[in-house]
Design an enzyme around this catalytic site. Structure first.
Site, short mmCIF file in Angstrom:
data_model
loop_
_atom_site.label_atom_id
_atom_site.label_comp_id
_atom_site.label_asym_id
_atom_site.label_seq_id
_atom_site.Cartn_x
_atom_site.Cartn_y
_atom_site.Cartn_z
N HIS A 33 0.83 -1.20 0.00
CA HIS A 33 0.00 0.00 0.00
C HIS A 33 0.86 1.26 0.00
O HIS A 33 0.48 2.29 -0.57
CB HIS A 33 -0.92 -0.02 1.22
CG HIS A 33 -1.98 1.04 1.23
ND1 HIS A 33 -1.87 2.19 1.98
CD2 HIS A 33 -3.17 1.12 0.59
CE1 HIS A 33 -2.95 2.93 1.81
NE2 HIS A 33 -3.76 2.31 0.96
N CYS A 34 2.03 1.18 0.62
CA CYS A 34 2.92 2.34 0.74
C CYS A 34 3.55 2.75 -0.59
O CYS A 34 3.92 3.92 -0.77
CB CYS A 34 4.03 2.05 1.74
SG CYS A 34 3.49 1.47 3.34
N ILE A 35 3.70 1.81 -1.50
CA ILE A 35 4.40 2.10 -2.76
C ILE A 35 3.44 2.24 -3.94
O ILE A 35 3.88 2.36 -5.08
CB ILE A 35 5.46 1.02 -3.07
CG1 ILE A 35 4.82 -0.37 -3.12
CG2 ILE A 35 6.59 1.07 -2.04
CD1 ILE A 35 5.75 -1.46 -3.59
#
Length: 353
Positions: A343-345
């Site tokens: 989700h962070c990337i």
């Protein structure tokens, strides 16, 4: 007319992703993480448009991926955490806009993950220019992974991030809340005390909570009293089970177990170049693994796997919760080495009308 941050579960215009190159964050000159990203680009492009952002120095390495469903975009940046460094998309009186928060690499010069971060701080304006959307600068230090929306007027965030002295010192909770809601055009902000204990972001909400519909929330969970996250997650549950959306409706809470603890191996640590201006990642460094870092696509959902005993159980739970999406398990130890997850990337681009 519509106002507020749309839900991630809504139909996307596409997904943004970035090409890694740092050797002080990604092991072995980022070669493993580069393969991971390229595989993601190929998988996501089967379901929706991919906006693949690449540093100009490395453009020739990925230009072969350009296709009808993959746009390669040249931009400067410091690292690939586009969830945190790109603008937050929101609707204001029916118009999609970009919110440009201040970025200080999760804690500033003393406590952040790397320095400098100038190019990352400038990324929101570049992205909004690319999509030809209005860009509003907001005087709050905030990363995209620090807030999530139910797509229905409510935002969730953690006190441990937004009220941290390394983000917005000397600013009250009331002031920060007012600034965020005014910028996003949402109606309420629900505060959770803390995120995961070993999250170098100080506990981003997107590592413990996800909104999969207007009324359904997924929460990271453990029943192990010896787990450092036991009290944190049970406290979050107490808050969420008693809160209501802007229409006075209670949320449905779905508990997804955390994976077993993972730490950086000697081989992985040896592959990371030491840099005094970035966070030291040494042998035994706790990796902030969470299944809540899944990512929803148009018709699919990418679920991280870690070769952990909980992998298949969680994948099935998510499939049961989202029967209209096809579940793909993505082995995701590599982004954990750099301090984040799927989700962070990745960052959804909402429908642009």
């Amino acid at each position: 007319m519509r106002c507020g941050i749309p839900g991630e579960y809504e139909k996307h215009n596409g997904t943004m992703i970035m090409y890694p190159f740092r050797s002080d964050i990604w092991r072995d000159n980022a070669v493993h993480m580069q393969k991971y990203i390229i595989d993601l680009v190929k998988k996501i492009s089967e379901y929706e448009k991919v906006y693949f952002i690449c540093h100009p120095h490395f453009f020739n390495e990925v230009k072969y991926l350009a296709s009808e469903n993959v746009d390669i975009i040249k931009m400067d940046y410091d690292d690939i955490w586009i969830r945190d460094t790109s603008p937050t998309f929101a609707y204001s009186n029916g118009q999609l806009i970009c919110l440009d928060w201040k970025f200080n690499a999760w804690g500033g010069r003393k406590e952040g993950s790397y320095y400098p971060w100038d190019s990352d701080n400038a990324l929101s304006q570049k992205v909004s220019d690319y999509f030809r959307l209005p860009c509003i600068q907001v005087p709050v230090v905030l990363e995209g992974g620090a807030i999530i929306s139910d797509g229905n007027g409510t935002i969730f965030a953690t006190r441990s991030v937004l009220l941290n002295r390394n983000r917005n010192p000397f600013k009250s909770k009331e002031h920060i809340e007012e600034q965020i809601l005014e910028a996003t055009c949402d109606k309420q902000l629900i505060w959770i005390d803390q995120g995961l204990s070993n999250d170098e972001t100080n506990g981003h909400i997107d590592n413990i909570l996800s909104c999969i519909s207007k009324t359904d929330l997924c929460l990271a969970w453990t029943d192990d009293e010896h787990n450092p996250n036991f009290k944190r997650l049970h406290k979050a549950f107490e808050i969420l089970e008693n809160c209501k959306n802007v229409y006075g409706e209670k949320y449905n809470l779905h508990l997804l177990p955390l994976p077993s603890e993972m730490r950086l191996s000697a081989e992985e640590a040896r592959g990371i170049t030491y840099n005094s201006s970035s966070l030291l990642r040494d042998i035994g460094f706790v990796l902030p693994a969470s299944y809540l870092n899944f990512y929803m696509l148009n018709g699919a959902v990418l679920v991280p796997s870690f070769h952990s005993r909980e992998d298949d159980l969680v994948a099935q739970m998510i499939q049961d919760l989202m029967p209209n999406r096809k579940v793909f398990q993505i082995f995701s130890r590599e982004p954990l080495i750099g301090g984040g997850g799927l989700h962070c990337i990745l960052h959804e681009v909402p429908q642009i009308e």
